[in-house]
Design a protein around this motif. Structure first.
Motif, PDB file in Angstrom:
ATOM      1  N   ARG A 175       0.841  -1.195   0.000  1.00  0.00           N
ATOM      2  CA  ARG A 175       0.000   0.000   0.000  1.00  0.00           C
ATOM      3  C   ARG A 175       0.875   1.243   0.000  1.00  0.00           C
ATOM      4  O   ARG A 175       2.001   1.210   0.495  1.00  0.00           O
ATOM      5  CB  ARG A 175      -0.925   0.037   1.226  1.00  0.00           C
ATOM      6  CG  ARG A 175      -1.996  -1.037   1.214  1.00  0.00           C
ATOM      7  CD  ARG A 175      -2.853  -0.948   2.466  1.00  0.00           C
ATOM      8  NE  ARG A 175      -3.917  -1.933   2.447  1.00  0.00           N
ATOM      9  CZ  ARG A 175      -5.112  -1.730   1.891  1.00  0.00           C
ATOM     10  NH1 ARG A 175      -5.372  -0.571   1.316  1.00  0.00           N
ATOM     11  NH2 ARG A 175      -6.031  -2.671   1.918  1.00  0.00           N
ATOM     12  N   TYR A 176       0.353   2.318  -0.531  1.00  0.00           N
ATOM     13  CA  TYR A 176       1.099   3.575  -0.547  1.00  0.00           C
ATOM     14  C   TYR A 176       1.273   4.079   0.877  1.00  0.00           C
ATOM     15  O   TYR A 176       0.308   4.239   1.625  1.00  0.00           O
ATOM     16  CB  TYR A 176       0.350   4.619  -1.381  1.00  0.00           C
ATOM     17  CG  TYR A 176       1.003   5.983  -1.360  1.00  0.00           C
ATOM     18  CD1 TYR A 176       2.258   6.180  -1.933  1.00  0.00           C
ATOM     19  CD2 TYR A 176       0.359   7.072  -0.783  1.00  0.00           C
ATOM     20  CE1 TYR A 176       2.860   7.427  -1.917  1.00  0.00           C
ATOM     21  CE2 TYR A 176       0.943   8.325  -0.764  1.00  0.00           C
ATOM     22  CZ  TYR A 176       2.199   8.496  -1.328  1.00  0.00           C
ATOM     23  OH  TYR A 176       2.795   9.738  -1.306  1.00  0.00           O
TER      24      TYR A 176
ATOM     25  N   PRO B 234       3.593   7.116   2.381  1.00  0.00           N
ATOM     26  CA  PRO B 234       4.600   8.154   2.122  1.00  0.00           C
ATOM     27  C   PRO B 234       5.682   8.243   3.193  1.00  0.00           C
ATOM     28  O   PRO B 234       6.841   8.523   2.892  1.00  0.00           O
ATOM     29  CB  PRO B 234       3.766   9.441   2.064  1.00  0.00           C
ATOM     30  CG  PRO B 234       2.470   9.124   2.723  1.00  0.00           C
ATOM     31  CD  PRO B 234       2.238   7.669   2.498  1.00  0.00           C
TER      32      PRO B 234
ATOM     33  N   THR C 124       4.888   6.498 -14.177  1.00  0.00           N
ATOM     34  CA  THR C 124       4.352   7.416 -13.168  1.00  0.00           C
ATOM     35  C   THR C 124       3.936   8.730 -13.803  1.00  0.00           C
ATOM     36  O   THR C 124       2.850   9.262 -13.523  1.00  0.00           O
ATOM     37  CB  THR C 124       5.395   7.695 -12.071  1.00  0.00           C
ATOM     38  OG1 THR C 124       6.009   6.470 -11.671  1.00  0.00           O
ATOM     39  CG2 THR C 124       4.745   8.352 -10.865  1.00  0.00           C
TER      40      THR C 124
ATOM     41  N   ARG D  91       7.103  -1.279  -8.888  1.00  0.00           N
ATOM     42  CA  ARG D  91       6.953  -0.633  -7.579  1.00  0.00           C
ATOM     43  C   ARG D  91       8.158   0.229  -7.206  1.00  0.00           C
ATOM     44  O   ARG D  91       7.979   1.363  -6.740  1.00  0.00           O
ATOM     45  CB  ARG D  91       6.673  -1.680  -6.493  1.00  0.00           C
ATOM     46  CG  ARG D  91       5.271  -2.217  -6.557  1.00  0.00           C
ATOM     47  CD  ARG D  91       5.036  -3.356  -5.582  1.00  0.00           C
ATOM     48  NE  ARG D  91       3.814  -4.052  -5.901  1.00  0.00           N
ATOM     49  CZ  ARG D  91       2.609  -3.713  -5.450  1.00  0.00           C
ATOM     50  NH1 ARG D  91       2.494  -2.706  -4.617  1.00  0.00           N
ATOM     51  NH2 ARG D  91       1.543  -4.383  -5.819  1.00  0.00           N
TER      52      ARG D  91
ATOM     53  N   THR E 156       7.593   4.143  -6.511  1.00  0.00           N
ATOM     54  CA  THR E 156       7.854   4.682  -5.173  1.00  0.00           C
ATOM     55  C   THR E 156       8.912   5.779  -5.218  1.00  0.00           C
ATOM     56  O   THR E 156       8.783   6.799  -4.527  1.00  0.00           O
ATOM     57  CB  THR E 156       8.299   3.579  -4.193  1.00  0.00           C
ATOM     58  OG1 THR E 156       9.407   2.865  -4.748  1.00  0.00           O
ATOM     59  CG2 THR E 156       7.174   2.620  -3.885  1.00  0.00           C
TER      60      THR E 156
ATOM     61  N   LEU F  40       7.260   8.905  -6.715  1.00  0.00           N
ATOM     62  CA  LEU F  40       6.326   9.511  -5.762  1.00  0.00           C
ATOM     63  C   LEU F  40       7.076  10.215  -4.633  1.00  0.00           C
ATOM     64  O   LEU F  40       6.657  11.281  -4.157  1.00  0.00           O
ATOM     65  CB  LEU F  40       5.381   8.447  -5.191  1.00  0.00           C
ATOM     66  CG  LEU F  40       4.313   7.908  -6.152  1.00  0.00           C
ATOM     67  CD1 LEU F  40       3.603   6.705  -5.542  1.00  0.00           C
ATOM     68  CD2 LEU F  40       3.304   8.991  -6.507  1.00  0.00           C
TER      69      LEU F  40
ATOM     70  N   ASP G 141      -0.439  12.537  -2.508  1.00  0.00           N
ATOM     71  CA  ASP G 141      -0.811  11.351  -1.736  1.00  0.00           C
ATOM     72  C   ASP G 141      -2.049  10.661  -2.316  1.00  0.00           C
ATOM     73  O   ASP G 141      -2.114   9.428  -2.377  1.00  0.00           O
ATOM     74  CB  ASP G 141      -1.059  11.724  -0.268  1.00  0.00           C
ATOM     75  CG  ASP G 141       0.231  12.032   0.471  1.00  0.00           C
ATOM     76  OD1 ASP G 141       1.308  11.685  -0.045  1.00  0.00           O
ATOM     77  OD2 ASP G 141       0.164  12.636   1.562  1.00  0.00           O
TER      78      ASP G 141
ATOM     79  N   GLY H  74      -0.865   8.890  -5.326  1.00  0.00           N
ATOM     80  CA  GLY H  74      -0.097   7.710  -4.921  1.00  0.00           C
ATOM     81  C   GLY H  74      -0.990   6.566  -4.482  1.00  0.00           C
ATOM     82  O   GLY H  74      -0.751   5.402  -4.845  1.00  0.00           O
ATOM     83  N   ASN H  75      -2.029   6.886  -3.713  1.00  0.00           N
ATOM     84  CA  ASN H  75      -2.973   5.844  -3.271  1.00  0.00           C
ATOM     85  C   ASN H  75      -3.626   5.149  -4.455  1.00  0.00           C
ATOM     86  O   ASN H  75      -3.717   3.915  -4.505  1.00  0.00           O
ATOM     87  CB  ASN H  75      -4.055   6.476  -2.374  1.00  0.00           C
ATOM     88  CG  ASN H  75      -3.587   6.615  -0.935  1.00  0.00           C
ATOM     89  OD1 ASN H  75      -2.958   5.726  -0.383  1.00  0.00           O
ATOM     90  ND2 ASN H  75      -3.891   7.750  -0.327  1.00  0.00           N
TER      91      ASN H  75
ATOM     92  N   PHE I 215      -1.112   2.927  -6.447  1.00  0.00           N
ATOM     93  CA  PHE I 215      -0.810   1.659  -5.767  1.00  0.00           C
ATOM     94  C   PHE I 215      -1.994   0.689  -5.857  1.00  0.00           C
ATOM     95  O   PHE I 215      -1.807  -0.519  -5.955  1.00  0.00           O
ATOM     96  CB  PHE I 215      -0.426   1.910  -4.302  1.00  0.00           C
ATOM     97  CG  PHE I 215       1.060   1.941  -4.089  1.00  0.00           C
ATOM     98  CD1 PHE I 215       1.714   0.894  -3.468  1.00  0.00           C
ATOM     99  CD2 PHE I 215       1.812   3.016  -4.541  1.00  0.00           C
ATOM    100  CE1 PHE I 215       3.092   0.911  -3.289  1.00  0.00           C
ATOM    101  CE2 PHE I 215       3.192   3.057  -4.369  1.00  0.00           C
ATOM    102  CZ  PHE I 215       3.832   1.992  -3.744  1.00  0.00           C
TER     103      PHE I 215
END
Length: 572
Positions: free
Chosen positions: A11-12, A14, A76, A167, A171, A174, A201, A204-205, A208
């Motif tokens: 899961r995202y 941060p 991304t 991933r 990541t 992000l 955020d 990002g959520n 993911f």
């Protein structure tokens, strides 16, 4: 979290991402310079246009340059570009038009790597799962690629395989975006309305969620359950035995992309009927179920030979709260009725305006932008037109686009683009307004019944014309049947919940010291052709059977108030 690796994050998070890269700056440095150099060159080119007085001349060129830049920076940033294409509050119109064209098609990655991912994640060899598998991908996008295959048990399937090392790439990007957001937010002249890091955020959520194929499978099953009683909508089945976080196996859909009008017509299908399924199911997602497909581009929607429309790719979905669904119905109703004051209040309730906003100067602006929306061809005045005109309002008034509505706008604009490609003269309001009117008149929930009362009463007065308009609009929906609707209305009137409406109807029939028989007669003329005597008798018997003693007791005192109708008629 000290041993955390980006590839292990499901899961995202941060904080966890920042903690990892903060102590490994050398990992982020190369990517930082690559991104910085790309954007620095782009910004320099924009400034050079200003110095050379070539801004207008090079607008299109720079917009294309931005799209190319985002594509080159990888998955991304392609997703960033797609998200920004729905944000008129952040991006000026010429860039917006170009970003809408942003395609996430990329060259496929090596088959050997894809096969290794399949066998590692499913813990068995390809030959133990498939009797056939296409030698090359049938589609490749920013996050993965798709193969066509057949299971040993005979079912034809689509096999979706995620790009390797996705991933860690996401990541890292992000992390750098969030770091940059913290530094740049105070200097950016953008009408964000809240902290820029919150937007990162939210993005990002969603990203993911989209790269978790187990989550996508659950989304597909939830979506299928919502449409389980709809014979016009198809959702592919998920084969869970052959699904993991990076591999998704689902039923193969035989059909035609909605933009392939030639094949649709050759199959004997009516493109406009397919559009209607798409628009109606889209409204159901937003206004009934609250769970909607946020990425309905042409590659994700298919017309099937049997006339159904199929949805695929459930990575990007979102859920609306009940209050948001209700406010959306309110906004549509107020738009139809051209109540721009109430519509401005809806924008506050939906989060487009802050509660302390003075809406008075905004009302005439809304009227200007939306005034001609009703009854226009989708090609002449449409969601994209409204979005473009709103982009002008964003800089004059304190509008913002809540993150959730960025996905809704994306969904609506994309579906509308498909409708335009199939039929330039398709009137989207001829599908959407009857649907909303039918939903209000049938009033399956207390919330919808409250919405109907809000429509029918304004400043304490019953709006006869609105009821006529609602019925007239709803009758154009082939699923609307006036008699069961009238039956439900009478049952509601007899219930405890309907006490207020009973009182208001008596007042409405006698307000201004006159009997409103003309209005009642107009309503009767509107619906009488739909009401056959045998059906009317059947409904009357059903109502009498269902009517409890309490219901009769509740309505009898009111019935006395209506006795003057007979006297009135005899006097005429």
């Amino acid at each position: 979290m000290g041993q955390y690796q980006p590839a292990q994050l499901k899961r995202y998070n941060p904080e966890a991402i920042a903690r990892y890269y903060r102590y490994r700056p050398w990992l982020a440095l190369g990517r930082f310079f690559q991104i910085s150099w790309s954007f620095a060159k782009f910004i320099f080119d924009l400034k050079w246009d200003e110095w050379q007085n070539q801004v207008e001349e090079n607008r299109g060129k720079r917009a294309t340059q931005l799209r190319t830049l985002l594509t080159r920076l990888g998955p991304t940033f392609i997703k960033v570009g797609q998200a920004l294409s729905t944000r008129p509050d952040l991006i000026r119109k010429d860039f917006l038009d170009e970003l809408i064209k942003l395609q996430d098609q990329l060259p496929p990655f090596d088959n050997a790597i894809a096969y290794q991912i399949i066998e590692t994640d499913l813990d068995r060899s390809i030959s133990e799962i498939f009797s056939e598998l296409s030698p090359t991908p049938v589609a490749a996008a920013s996050l993965g690629q798709v193969y066509r295959g057949r299971l040993l048990t005979g079912e034809e399937v689509a096999l979706k395989v995620q790009r390797p090392h996705l991933r860690p790439v996401i990541t890292l990007d992000l992390y750098l975006m969030r770091w940059a957001a913290g530094w740049l937010a105070p200097w950016l002249p953008l009408n964000l309305g809240h902290d820029l890091t919150l937007i990162v955020d939210e993005f990002g959520n969603k990203l993911f969620e989209e790269i978790d194929y187990i989550n996508e499978g659950r989304n597909a099953e939830k979506f299928a359950n919502n449409f389980r009683n709809d014979p016009q909508v198809k959702v592919p089945s998920i084969y869970w035995r052959f699904t993991s976080n990076r591999v998704l196996t689902l039923e193969w859909i035989n059909g035609f992309k909605l933009t392939d009008t030639q094949s649709i017509r050759q199959a004997g299908l009516d493109p406009e009927a397919i559009i209607r399924i798409g628009v109606t199911s889209g409204l159901q997602q937003l206004l009934e179920y609250g769970f909607f497909h946020a990425d309905p581009h042409p590659g994700n929607l298919f017309a099937m030979p049997d006339g159904r429309m199929a949805y695929i790719d459930f990575g990007m979905m979102d859920q609306l709260e009940e209050s948001t669904k209700e406010s959306l119905v309110d906004a549509i109703v107020h738009l139809v009725n051209k109540d721009y004051t109430d519509l401005a209040t809806d924008f506050v309730n939906l989060g487009f305006l802050t509660p302390d906003t003075n809406i008075c100067p905004i009302i005439p602006a809304l009227e200007t932008v939306l005034g001609n929306a009703i009854g226009q061809n989708v090609g002449d005045f449409n969601f994209k037109t409204i979005t473009d005109q709103f982009s002008e309002l964003m800089y004059e008034y304190p509008f913002r686009v809540p993150a959730k509505f960025a996905l809704i706008i994306r969904s609506l604009v994309t579906q509308e683009g498909i409708a335009l490609s199939l039929n330039r003269n398709f009137k989207i309001v001829e599908v959407s307004h009857p649907y909303v009117a039918r939903r209000l008149l049938t009033g399956e929930s207390p919330q919808l019944r409250r919405r109907l009362l809000n429509v029918l009463f304004k400043d304490g007065k019953f709006q006869w014309e609105r009821l006529e308009n609602l019925i007239a609009i709803a009758r154009t929906d082939e699923n609307f049947d006036v008699l069961p609707t009238a039956q439900m209305g009478l049952q509601y009137l007899l219930s405890d919940e309907g006490k207020f409406l009973r009182r208001q109807l008596v007042l409405a029939l006698t307000e201004d010291d006159r009997l409103h028989t003309q209005e009642v007669q107009r309503l009767w003329l509107l619906v009488k052709d739909d009401i056959k005597p045998d059906r009317l008798l059947s409904v009357a018997i059903s109502l009498l059977t269902d009517l409890s003693k309490e219901g009769a007791a509740a309505i009898l005192p009111k019935a006395a108030s209506f006795s003057f109708f007979g006297d009135d008629k005899s006097r005429q």
